[in-house]
Scaffold this motif. Sequence first.
Motif, PDB file in Angstrom:
ATOM      1  N   LEU A  90      30.015  39.068  38.858  1.00  0.00           N
ATOM      2  CA  LEU A  90      31.082  39.741  38.120  1.00  0.00           C
ATOM      3  C   LEU A  90      30.894  41.256  38.133  1.00  0.00           C
ATOM      4  N   SER A  94      33.528  43.614  40.111  1.00  0.00           N
ATOM      5  CA  SER A  94      34.239  44.588  39.270  1.00  0.00           C
ATOM      6  C   SER A  94      34.090  45.985  39.851  1.00  0.00           C
ATOM      7  N   LEU A 130      34.406  32.980  40.886  1.00  0.00           N
ATOM      8  CA  LEU A 130      34.412  34.157  40.017  1.00  0.00           C
ATOM      9  C   LEU A 130      34.789  35.408  40.804  1.00  0.00           C
ATOM     10  N   THR A 134      38.118  37.778  40.301  1.00  0.00           N
ATOM     11  CA  THR A 134      38.004  39.210  40.006  1.00  0.00           C
ATOM     12  C   THR A 134      38.835  40.031  40.986  1.00  0.00           C
TER      13      THR A 134
END
Length: 326
Positions: A90, A94, A130, A134
């Motif tokens: 993550l 990000s 994930l 994102t």
Amino acid sequence: MKIVVTGSLGNISKPLVIRLVKQGHEVTVISSSASRKAAIEELGAKAAIGKIEDEGFLTRTFEGQDAAYCMIPPFNFFGDKNLDYRKKTLAICSNYVEAIRKAGIKKVVHLSSVGAEKPAGNGVLVFHYLAESTFKKLPSDVNLIHIRPASFDYNLYAFMEMIRGEGFLKGIIGKLLYLQHYGIKGLIRGYSGIILSNYGGNDKIAWVSPHDIASAITEEINAPQTGRKVRYVAGDELTCQEIATALGNAIGKPYLKWVLISDKQMTDAFTKLGVSETNAKAFTEMNAAMHNGSLFKDYFKNRPAVLGATKINDFAKEFAIKYNQQ
């Protein structure tokens, strides 16, 4: 076109860079190792030395680029018992999203995986779910392609010690399973000629070479289409026993078998290799999803119209070279 490539000179990134430079693109390669700078420049690319965990560095490197190839570096599952790969995923993704947004890049190719559509039941591969989730936060005007490769053929190198009769087979579980499968004569012979996992046998698996993945990424970077898409990449679709036979024939062990063990035995084996219990169970769950077919369910619904050029028999030749060198 100006293109930034992550992954340094890894198994996929290096052949990708070679292809893009040959086509006349201006390529920048991100690497965390300054020692890779000369090798990157020898390929005709520019080296950007820094860490993808550094959003500022990423943004500066992405500025002025037309396209970006983004991947998540391999995690140290076998050396870091405190590894939280979900949290790391993550954080890295990000950073990618913010850097892409700030730099104004309009085409992104993201290296994902089979099973990335599953929020659960895919074991360690959940980090690809994930990651894709994102990247979906990118502005709608960014063209986004998720490359979902099948199982990497070079992961089969992990079985090399086992095939020799080393590693896992030295343990009591391995010896008992080998005795059960081959009998006392086989045990005396030295425990070789077997692959053990909680997937295998007649399980049908799609496999792919990093060179075919690099080719697919190159095609998507050059493609004029816009919007968002998922592309699966594979070179062969074989049962595990067919793969074992191909490897066995290449190394002079035509009797090589791929034998199923229980999930508990698999988890125990991972923990003995230094993986935390939580991550060991996640690896076992991934393998179990390969065994029951759920991991490849979406792949076979949306399989590529044309398979890659590199087949398992081609990989088996490379496997034999390394096997005979050690």
